[in-house]
Design a protein around this motif. Structure first.
Motif, PDB file in Angstrom:
ATOM      1  N   UNK A  18       0.823  -1.207   0.000  1.00  0.00           N
ATOM      2  CA  UNK A  18       0.000   0.000   0.000  1.00  0.00           C
ATOM      3  C   UNK A  18       0.863   1.266   0.000  1.00  0.00           C
ATOM      4  N   UNK A  19       2.037   1.201   0.636  1.00  0.00           N
ATOM      5  CA  UNK A  19       2.922   2.366   0.711  1.00  0.00           C
ATOM      6  C   UNK A  19       3.220   2.911  -0.688  1.00  0.00           C
ATOM      7  N   UNK A  20       3.403   2.028  -1.638  1.00  0.00           N
ATOM      8  CA  UNK A  20       3.763   2.438  -2.988  1.00  0.00           C
ATOM      9  C   UNK A  20       2.654   3.220  -3.685  1.00  0.00           C
ATOM     10  N   UNK A  32      10.533   2.859   6.862  1.00  0.00           N
ATOM     11  CA  UNK A  32      11.653   2.763   5.915  1.00  0.00           C
ATOM     12  C   UNK A  32      11.161   2.643   4.477  1.00  0.00           C
ATOM     13  N   UNK A  33      10.086   1.898   4.287  1.00  0.00           N
ATOM     14  CA  UNK A  33       9.527   1.780   2.935  1.00  0.00           C
ATOM     15  C   UNK A  33       9.023   3.131   2.439  1.00  0.00           C
ATOM     16  N   UNK A  34       8.403   3.908   3.330  1.00  0.00           N
ATOM     17  CA  UNK A  34       7.932   5.243   2.956  1.00  0.00           C
ATOM     18  C   UNK A  34       9.117   6.147   2.612  1.00  0.00           C
ATOM     19  N   UNK A  70      14.552  10.658   5.456  1.00  0.00           N
ATOM     20  CA  UNK A  70      14.426  11.562   4.316  1.00  0.00           C
ATOM     21  C   UNK A  70      15.140  12.874   4.588  1.00  0.00           C
ATOM     22  N   UNK A  71      15.130  13.288   5.825  1.00  0.00           N
ATOM     23  CA  UNK A  71      15.749  14.567   6.197  1.00  0.00           C
ATOM     24  C   UNK A  71      17.235  14.591   5.877  1.00  0.00           C
ATOM     25  N   UNK A  72      17.902  13.458   6.086  1.00  0.00           N
ATOM     26  CA  UNK A  72      19.337  13.385   5.819  1.00  0.00           C
ATOM     27  C   UNK A  72      19.636  13.694   4.349  1.00  0.00           C
ATOM     28  N   UNK A  73      18.742  13.263   3.456  1.00  0.00           N
ATOM     29  CA  UNK A  73      18.949  13.509   2.030  1.00  0.00           C
ATOM     30  C   UNK A  73      18.676  14.961   1.653  1.00  0.00           C
ATOM     31  N   UNK A  74      17.912  15.650   2.472  1.00  0.00           N
ATOM     32  CA  UNK A  74      17.517  17.023   2.146  1.00  0.00           C
ATOM     33  C   UNK A  74      18.466  18.078   2.697  1.00  0.00           C
ATOM     34  N   UNK A 120      12.545   9.036  -1.381  1.00  0.00           N
ATOM     35  CA  UNK A 120      13.859   9.260  -1.984  1.00  0.00           C
ATOM     36  C   UNK A 120      13.830   8.993  -3.485  1.00  0.00           C
ATOM     37  N   UNK A 121      13.028   8.037  -3.904  1.00  0.00           N
ATOM     38  CA  UNK A 121      12.868   7.770  -5.337  1.00  0.00           C
ATOM     39  C   UNK A 121      12.199   8.936  -6.042  1.00  0.00           C
ATOM     40  N   UNK A 122      11.245   9.552  -5.367  1.00  0.00           N
ATOM     41  CA  UNK A 122      10.468  10.629  -5.982  1.00  0.00           C
ATOM     42  C   UNK A 122      11.132  12.008  -5.846  1.00  0.00           C
ATOM     43  N   UNK A 123      12.086  12.118  -4.940  1.00  0.00           N
ATOM     44  CA  UNK A 123      12.695  13.408  -4.627  1.00  0.00           C
ATOM     45  C   UNK A 123      13.231  14.156  -5.850  1.00  0.00           C
ATOM     46  N   UNK A 124      13.944  13.508  -6.783  1.00  0.00           N
ATOM     47  CA  UNK A 124      14.477  14.259  -7.926  1.00  0.00           C
ATOM     48  C   UNK A 124      13.414  14.926  -8.795  1.00  0.00           C
ATOM     49  N   UNK A 125      12.191  14.408  -8.747  1.00  0.00           N
ATOM     50  CA  UNK A 125      11.117  14.967  -9.572  1.00  0.00           C
ATOM     51  C   UNK A 125      10.244  15.968  -8.819  1.00  0.00           C
ATOM     52  N   UNK A 126      10.526  16.192  -7.559  1.00  0.00           N
ATOM     53  CA  UNK A 126       9.650  17.050  -6.757  1.00  0.00           C
ATOM     54  C   UNK A 126       9.943  18.520  -7.000  1.00  0.00           C
ATOM     55  N   UNK A 127       8.888  19.311  -7.032  1.00  0.00           N
ATOM     56  CA  UNK A 127       9.017  20.758  -7.211  1.00  0.00           C
ATOM     57  C   UNK A 127       9.590  21.391  -5.941  1.00  0.00           C
ATOM     58  N   UNK A 128      10.058  22.627  -6.076  1.00  0.00           N
ATOM     59  CA  UNK A 128      10.662  23.321  -4.934  1.00  0.00           C
ATOM     60  C   UNK A 128       9.702  23.414  -3.758  1.00  0.00           C
ATOM     61  N   UNK A 129       8.460  23.819  -4.003  1.00  0.00           N
ATOM     62  CA  UNK A 129       7.495  23.964  -2.910  1.00  0.00           C
ATOM     63  C   UNK A 129       7.266  22.635  -2.200  1.00  0.00           C
ATOM     64  N   UNK A 130       7.297  21.536  -2.948  1.00  0.00           N
ATOM     65  CA  UNK A 130       7.122  20.215  -2.349  1.00  0.00           C
ATOM     66  C   UNK A 130       8.333  19.843  -1.501  1.00  0.00           C
TER      67      UNK A 130
END
Length: 218
Positions: free
Chosen positions: A54-56, A78-80, A107-111, A85-95
């Motif tokens: 369902x997470x996907x 972790x699955x979330x 996720x914070x570590x990647x940001x 992280x998979x979607x991060x490269x496609x996310x807009x600035x506001x997102x």
């Protein structure tokens, strides 16, 4: 109450038995509702495999809430995080700004090295941000000048001595921000900076200038 609300009301019960959850999982009408899929994914009695699948299907904002919810099973969190992280490269600035403000640790570590200072500002206010996170951003040679300025002006993190030291050593910190940080130091600390041969030469000159100004004011 509509059918979606009925499903959500049942899933709001922490003690809802696994067999009842299984009945909801097998109901195509229930799985059609995004909010119901989220409630199923986060419920402690949902079978792990079903919750992971369902997470996907969830929106990024709901994934962010899952990563930050300590009640959710660690494997689901972790699955979330993996999905985010998979979607991060496609996310807009506001997102990305919204995500940096609300996401959990993984996720914070990647940001923390996002190139936009507005994302950095949101990251600094995230409740899961730690001093080592901020310290790494402050010390990193690739951190942009605007992001360093954001850290240097933050009312919480700029007061941490380890962060302040990392900032004034970073050659990309603009001089005005460096001088504002130095002005917080004691005369003894400034004298130590001024006398050290290593580090930024402009920082040594600033320390000398601040010391001279204070001496003249006495």
């Amino acid at each position: 109450m509509g059918i979606e609300g009925q499903f959500l009301e049942r899933l709001s019960r922490p003690e809802l038995p696994a067999d009842e959850i299984g009945t909801i999982l097998r109901n195509p009408e229930a799985r059609r509702f995004h909010a119901v899929r989220l409630a199923l994914a986060r419920h402690r009695n949902t079978p792990r495999g079903d919750a992971l699948s369902l997470v996907e299907t969830l929106y990024w904002r709901d994934l962010a809430h899952l990563t930050a919810d300590a009640r959710v099973h660690p494997e689901i969190r972790r699955a979330a995080e993996t999905q985010l992280l998979k979607r991060l490269p496609e996310m807009a600035l506001a997102e990305r700004i919204d995500l940096a403000r609300n996401a959990g640790r993984g996720t914070l570590v990647a940001l923390r090295h996002d190139p936009d200072p507005r994302v950095a500002a949101a990251f600094l206010d995230n409740r899961f941000a730690t001093e080592p996170d901020v310290l790494q951003a402050a010390a990193h040679s690739r951190t942009g000048a605007e992001t360093l300025q954001v850290i240097a002006s933050h009312p919480r993190w700029s007061l941490r001595r380890s962060v302040l030291d990392a900032l004034i050593r970073n050659p990309r910190l603009p001089p005005a921000s460096a001088e504002a940080l130095l002005d917080r130091l004691s005369d003894a600390e400034l004298e130590l900076l001024r006398s050290r041969p290593e580090g930024r030469s402009d920082v040594r000159r600033m320390a000398q200038r601040i010391l001279a100004r204070r001496l003249g004011a006495d």
